[in-house]
Design a protein around this motif. Structure first.
Motif, PDB file in Angstrom:
ATOM      1  N   ARG A 122      14.801 -57.637-127.316  1.00 32.89           N
ATOM      2  CA  ARG A 122      15.034 -56.696-126.200  1.00 32.89           C
ATOM      3  C   ARG A 122      13.803 -56.641-125.300  1.00 32.89           C
ATOM      4  N   GLY A 141       8.276 -54.686-122.021  1.00 30.69           N
ATOM      5  CA  GLY A 141       8.332 -54.749-123.481  1.00 30.69           C
ATOM      6  C   GLY A 141       8.963 -56.058-123.921  1.00 30.69           C
ATOM      7  N   GLY A 157       6.200 -56.200-129.155  1.00 30.43           N
ATOM      8  CA  GLY A 157       5.065 -56.458-128.279  1.00 30.43           C
ATOM      9  C   GLY A 157       5.377 -56.198-126.823  1.00 30.43           C
ATOM     10  N   ASN A 158       4.481 -56.637-125.989  1.00 25.88           N
ATOM     11  CA  ASN A 158       4.607 -56.506-124.535  1.00 25.88           C
ATOM     12  C   ASN A 158       4.326 -57.851-123.870  1.00 25.88           C
ATOM     13  N   PHE A 163      -3.677 -53.350-124.605  1.00 24.30           N
ATOM     14  CA  PHE A 163      -3.002 -52.081-124.373  1.00 24.30           C
ATOM     15  C   PHE A 163      -3.948 -51.112-123.662  1.00 24.30           C
ATOM     16  N   ILE A 231      -0.113 -58.372-129.498  1.00 25.11           N
ATOM     17  CA  ILE A 231      -1.272 -57.540-129.131  1.00 25.11           C
ATOM     18  C   ILE A 231      -2.234 -57.294-130.295  1.00 25.11           C
ATOM     19  N   ARG A 368       1.420 -46.415-134.649  1.00 28.55           N
ATOM     20  CA  ARG A 368       2.782 -46.876-134.356  1.00 28.55           C
ATOM     21  C   ARG A 368       3.620 -46.929-135.620  1.00 28.55           C
ATOM     22  N   SER A 371       5.240 -43.616-135.689  1.00 26.33           N
ATOM     23  CA  SER A 371       5.998 -43.109-134.540  1.00 26.33           C
ATOM     24  C   SER A 371       7.417 -43.660-134.417  1.00 26.33           C
ATOM     25  N   TYR A 372       7.587 -44.941-134.665  1.00 29.79           N
ATOM     26  CA  TYR A 372       8.884 -45.545-134.348  1.00 29.79           C
ATOM     27  C   TYR A 372       9.981 -45.070-135.296  1.00 29.79           C
ATOM     28  N   ARG A 379      16.743 -40.368-131.851  1.00 28.77           N
ATOM     29  CA  ARG A 379      17.631 -41.097-130.942  1.00 28.77           C
ATOM     30  C   ARG A 379      18.995 -41.371-131.543  1.00 28.77           C
TER      31      ARG A 379
HETATM   32 FE1  HDD Z   1       5.690 -48.398-128.318  1.00 26.39          FE
HETATM   33  C1  HDD Z   1       9.051 -48.245-127.919  1.00 26.39           C
HETATM   34  C2  HDD Z   1       5.723 -51.710-127.310  1.00 26.39           C
HETATM   35  C3  HDD Z   1       2.258 -48.526-128.530  1.00 26.39           C
HETATM   36  C4  HDD Z   1       5.670 -45.272-129.558  1.00 26.39           C
HETATM   37  N1  HDD Z   1       7.107 -49.725-127.712  1.00 26.39           N
HETATM   38  C5  HDD Z   1       8.438 -49.459-127.638  1.00 26.39           C
HETATM   39  C6  HDD Z   1       9.129 -50.637-127.213  1.00 26.39           C
HETATM   40  C7  HDD Z   1       8.194 -51.617-127.034  1.00 26.39           C
HETATM   41  C8  HDD Z   1       6.920 -51.033-127.362  1.00 26.39           C
HETATM   42  C9  HDD Z   1       8.441 -53.031-126.578  1.00 26.39           C
HETATM   43  C10 HDD Z   1      10.622 -50.743-126.980  1.00 26.39           C
HETATM   44  C11 HDD Z   1      11.345 -51.349-128.131  1.00 26.39           C
HETATM   45  C12 HDD Z   1      12.798 -51.488-127.787  1.00 26.39           C
HETATM   46  O1  HDD Z   1      13.133 -52.418-127.032  1.00 26.39           O
HETATM   47  O2  HDD Z   1      13.584 -50.676-128.247  1.00 26.39           O
HETATM   48  N2  HDD Z   1       4.272 -49.801-127.903  1.00 26.39           N
HETATM   49  C13 HDD Z   1       4.500 -51.117-127.614  1.00 26.39           C
HETATM   50  C14 HDD Z   1       3.255 -51.838-127.656  1.00 26.39           C
HETATM   51  C15 HDD Z   1       2.275 -50.950-127.993  1.00 26.39           C
HETATM   52  C16 HDD Z   1       2.926 -49.671-128.163  1.00 26.39           C
HETATM   53  C17 HDD Z   1       3.120 -53.314-127.389  1.00 26.39           C
HETATM   54  C18 HDD Z   1       0.806 -51.174-128.190  1.00 26.39           C
HETATM   55  C19 HDD Z   1       0.276 -52.315-128.471  1.00 26.39           C
HETATM   56  N3  HDD Z   1       4.225 -47.124-128.888  1.00 26.39           N
HETATM   57  C20 HDD Z   1       2.879 -47.381-128.952  1.00 26.39           C
HETATM   58  C21 HDD Z   1       2.191 -46.249-129.543  1.00 26.39           C
HETATM   59  C22 HDD Z   1       3.158 -45.313-129.851  1.00 26.39           C
HETATM   60  C23 HDD Z   1       4.427 -45.897-129.432  1.00 26.39           C
HETATM   61  C24 HDD Z   1       0.704 -46.170-129.786  1.00 26.39           C
HETATM   62  C25 HDD Z   1       3.040 -43.962-130.479  1.00 26.39           C
HETATM   63  C26 HDD Z   1       2.031 -43.518-131.138  1.00 26.39           C
HETATM   64  N4  HDD Z   1       7.105 -46.988-128.589  1.00 26.39           N
HETATM   65  C27 HDD Z   1       6.869 -45.780-129.166  1.00 26.39           C
HETATM   66  C28 HDD Z   1       8.141 -44.966-129.382  1.00 26.39           C
HETATM   67  C29 HDD Z   1       9.235 -45.948-128.889  1.00 26.39           C
HETATM   68  C30 HDD Z   1       8.424 -47.146-128.401  1.00 26.39           C
HETATM   69  C31 HDD Z   1       8.125 -43.628-128.765  1.00 26.39           C
HETATM   70  C32 HDD Z   1      10.240 -45.416-127.898  1.00 26.39           C
HETATM   71  C33 HDD Z   1      11.590 -45.841-128.389  1.00 26.39           C
HETATM   72  C34 HDD Z   1      11.348 -46.482-129.652  1.00 26.39           C
HETATM   73  O3  HDD Z   1      10.023 -46.418-129.948  1.00 26.39           O
HETATM   74  O4  HDD Z   1      12.163 -46.982-130.363  1.00 26.39           O
HETATM   75  O5  HDD Z   1       8.314 -44.650-130.709  1.00 26.39           O
END
Ligand code: HDD
Length: 703
Positions: A122, A141, A157-158, A163, A231, A368, A371-372, A379
């Motif tokens: 995704r 993303g 990743g991104n 980051f 990353i 992370r 968090s996820y 969700r």
């Molecule tokens: Fe994150 C979603 C990438 C740091 C908390 N993140 C999310 C998605 C991507 C990334 C691609 C979308 C996944 C999808 O398609 O469903 N995030 C990153 C990268 C990070 C990063 C590359 C640092 C290297 N993220 C990060 C931190 C936190 C989060 C430090 C919290 C402490 N990210 C989340 C989340 C999300 C999310 C809030 C939102 C929806 C989900 O997870 O499923 O938990």
């Protein structure tokens, strides 16, 4: 008011059936099929057009359970969108290993050459809501779920290898700052506002990522033309328990590509779904996007030799210092059957790893890992979200976790605890742990434990926030440097708080005094003194691998690109056909644009159908354009603003323009000046493989 008629309908639209646990969902019937429309209880429905009323014109009856079930379900169709990365597009595919990597990892997907593992990938923007446009300036993303034979591995990743922040505790602040401002609810999907830049100015650790975010990386041409990065530093662990540090890289076989800012803004208006559509259409047409997975593998000794900390996610290891070793490829070859069921409900968790992969102590990654999983409960509403088909492992799985909302599995027997000795009584005893095959965490180094004690500190080795930002800026092609400087000017010009602009400028002086001076000039503001730094700024060697423009992944090709061919009544049939053939031969997709969608009557008297109407198909949607008009056709289009704009934008966006001789007046009116990208129709396919960066100073004043 006319009396309501009471038509009877026998229309059946379709039913969905679901295969057993972990199976896939398929729509089984479409319009015209004979399957009977039913309620969710399986009761056949006789009328899907009218509510149950008391009399033909009377009130609706509470008894109408068919209506109530339908509206009840509809009312609850939406689930909370992702707090970040809400807007995304995804596809199924596979990963294929290039070689047996068992020397460095026991992960089963890397165990033999040619081994294929299914994936669901995704792509997303970060800041905008689910309904926002596809082309804001934003990080993308790049999340891959590998369905391995020993469980799901999510590499989340991104498209940028660093980051914004070093420690996960700052993530909520970062996201609050970049999203819509709290009182006014705007701007949507844009970092160009006070609160984001306020945070940036006060948090110098964001500086390296800001350089990337203001570069052309964040306005990619399509999702097929982005790079991906894991990353963090991860570990790969082999069967003997030996660990190797790795950084993951995805390189697009399609090449890297970006848009110009003006182009991205116009695409947002012309087609808000531009990137989603591009990915879907490419896959639907059999043009499967592909990425090569590579690793930078290194040991502790190499890590210790670097002038920055490999646990700091604001740092890269330049490829020139440690080459990327290709280990496999990912091909995305199937669109989701259903956007909600798959793209929306997919739940990535960086904590999903498999034997042979492990974490490092990167404090961003560590946060992370919590968090996820937590976010998925909010969700998707249930701890059983792993049973949704797109999230379920494709290998056997089982344990003694039970019950919970929306339990889809029907466990048999009494064994819901362990240890148990029910097997001795001939009953099913359930699965058992496997010390030999099961996942074991890498033990880590003794020194790491010695650093112990409970500390809230940022290590000294994380203190340098500018040297790599400087390296990134100085590594870029001059064209990209100008875009970056102009992007910072654009964004800061939207910042109303002058002290915020000044603080960012003071930080930029540390990155590169010339860049800071260019930005200050673009803002018509005085250049402040450099801000204080926590560590001396170093001059690292530049890394040409970081460029898009004239960089190693910028491909001069027609493949995977779309070309707009503008025709009108009277266009030379032979010329049009020749251009279409040349573009197709090179692997490009020709797209016929005409004033009317029904098409135009060409010189041979035949009507050529159009793929799109001129007003709805501006040149921003294409990689290059051909303008093939007769004298009459050109005269007519001289009075059509959309035609003039079509040519003017193509020129302004540095695209090739192939044209018939008779189209010259339109080019003149659009201000097109002769250069090597403006060619006769016959030479269009050769010219259309690239952009003409050298043209830019003629069409745009950049910072
Ligand atoms: Fe994150 C979603 C990438 C740091 C908390 N993140 C999310 C998605 C991507 C990334 C691609 C979308 C996944 C999808 O398609 O469903 N995030 C990153 C990268 C990070 C990063 C590359 C640092 C290297 N993220 C990060 C931190 C936190 C989060 C430090 C919290 C402490 N990210 C989340 C989340 C999300 C999310 C809030 C939102 C929806 C989900 O997870 O499923 O938990």
């Amino acid at each position: 008011m006319a009396k309501n008629s009471t038509p009877k309908s026998g229309a059946n639209s379709g039913i969905a059936t679901q295969a057993g646990n972990g199976g896939e969902t398929h729509q089984q019937a479409g319009a015209g099929d004979t399957a009977v429309l039913t309620t969710n209880q399986g009761m056949p429905i006789s009328d899907n057009q009218n509510q149950l009323k008391s009399g033909a014109r009377g009130p609706v009856l509470l008894e109408d359970f068919v209506l109530r079930e339908k509206i009840f379900h509809f009312d609850h169709e939406r689930i909370p969108e992702r707090i970040v990365h809400a807007r995304g597009s995804a596809a199924h595919g596979y990963f294929e290993a290039y070689e047996d990597l068992s020397e460095i990892t026991r992960a089963d997907l890397f165990s033999e050459k040619g081994k294929r593992t299914p994936v669901f990938t995704r792509f997303s923007t970060v800041a905008g809501g689910a309904g926002s446009v596809d082309t804001p300036r934003d990080v993308r993303g790049f999340a891959v779920k590998f369905y391995t034979q020993e469980g799901n591995w999510d590499l989340v990743g991104n498209n940028i290898p660093v980051f914004f922040i070093q420690d996960a505790i700052k993530f909520p602040d970062l996201i609050h700052a970049v999203k819509m401002e709290a009182d006014r609810g705007y701007p949507q999907a844009a970092s160009a506002h006070d609160t984001f830049w306020d945070f940036v100015g006060l948090m110098p650790e964001t500086t390296h990522m800001i350089m990337w975010a203001m570069s052309d990386r964040t306005i990619p041409r399509t999702l097929r033309h982005i790079q991906g990065f894991g990353i963090h530093t991860f570990r790969l662990v082999n069967a003997e328990g030996k660990s190797t540090f790795v950084k993951f890289h995805w390189k697009p076989k399609q090449g890297l590509g970006s848009t110009l800012w003006d182009e991205a803004v116009k695409i947002a208006g012309a087609d808000p779904d531009f990137q989603r559509r591009d990915l879907f259409e490419a896959i639907a047409s059999g043009d499967f996007p592909e990425w090569e997975l590579g690793i930078q593998a290194f040991d502790e000794e190499f890590a210790d030799s670097l002038p920055y900390d490999v646990l700091d996610s604001t740092k890269i290891i330049p490829e020139e210092l440690l080459p990327v070793r290709p280990i496999g490829r990912m091909v995305l070859d199937r669109n989701p059957d259903n956007f909600f069921a798959e793209t929306e409900q997919v739940a990535y968790c960086p904590s999903n790893i498999v034997p042979g992969v492990d974490f490092s102590n990167d404090p961003l990654l560590q946060g992370r890992l919590f968090s996820y999983l937590d976010t998925q409960l909010k969700r998707l509403g249930s701890t059983n979200f792993h049973q949704i088909p797109v999230n379920a492992p494709k290998c056997p799985f089982g344990n003694f976790q039970r019950d919970g909302h929306m339990q889809m599995q029907v466990p048999q027997g009494r064994a819901n605890y362990e240890p148990n000795s029910l097997a001795q009584a001939g009953e099913e005893g359930g699965p058992r742990e496997s010390p030999s095959a099961g996942f074991t965490s890498f033990a880590g180094r003794a020194e790491q434990e010695e650093q112990g004690g409970k500390l809230r500190i940022r290590p000294e080795s994380f203190a340098d926030h500018y040297s790599q930002a400087r390296m990134f800026f100085r590594s870029l092609d001059p064209a990209e440097q100008s875009h970056l400087a102009s992007a910072v000017v654009f964004e800061l010009s939207k910042v109303s708080l002058e002290h915020v602009r000044t603080r960012v400028l003071a930080n930029l002086v540390n990155v590169d005094p010339e860049l800071a001076a260019r930005v200050a000039d673009g803002l018509a503001m005085p250049l402040p003194k450099a801000s204080a730094t926590a560590a001396p700024v170093q001059d690292f060697d530049v890394s040409p691998a970081l460029r898009i423009v004239r960089g190693p992944l910028e491909l001069d090709t027609l493949e995977g690109k779309k070309f707009g061919i503008l025709i009108a009544d009277g266009s030379d049939a032979a010329e049009v056909k020749a251009v279409v053939a040349a573009v197709s031969k090179g692997g490009g997709t020709p797209f016929i644009v005409a004033p009317k969608v029904g098409g135009a009557k060409l010189s041979d008297g035949k009507v050529m159908a159009a793929d799109g109407q001129l007003a709805g198909s501006p040149s921003v949607l294409f990689d290059a354009v051909a303008v093939l008009l007769s004298e009459d056709g050109c005269n007519t289009l001289l009075k059509e603003g959309a035609a003039v704009q079509f040519v003017m934008d193509a020129f302004g966006h540095l695209k090739a323009i192939g044209h018939s001789e008779a189209a010259q007046p339109l080019l003149d009116k659009a201000g097109v000046e002769a250069d090597e990208g403006v060619v006769d129709a016959a030479k269009f396919a050769d010219a259309a493989v690239k952009r003409y960066w050298d043209r830019e100073p003629k069409v745009r004043i950049l910072a």
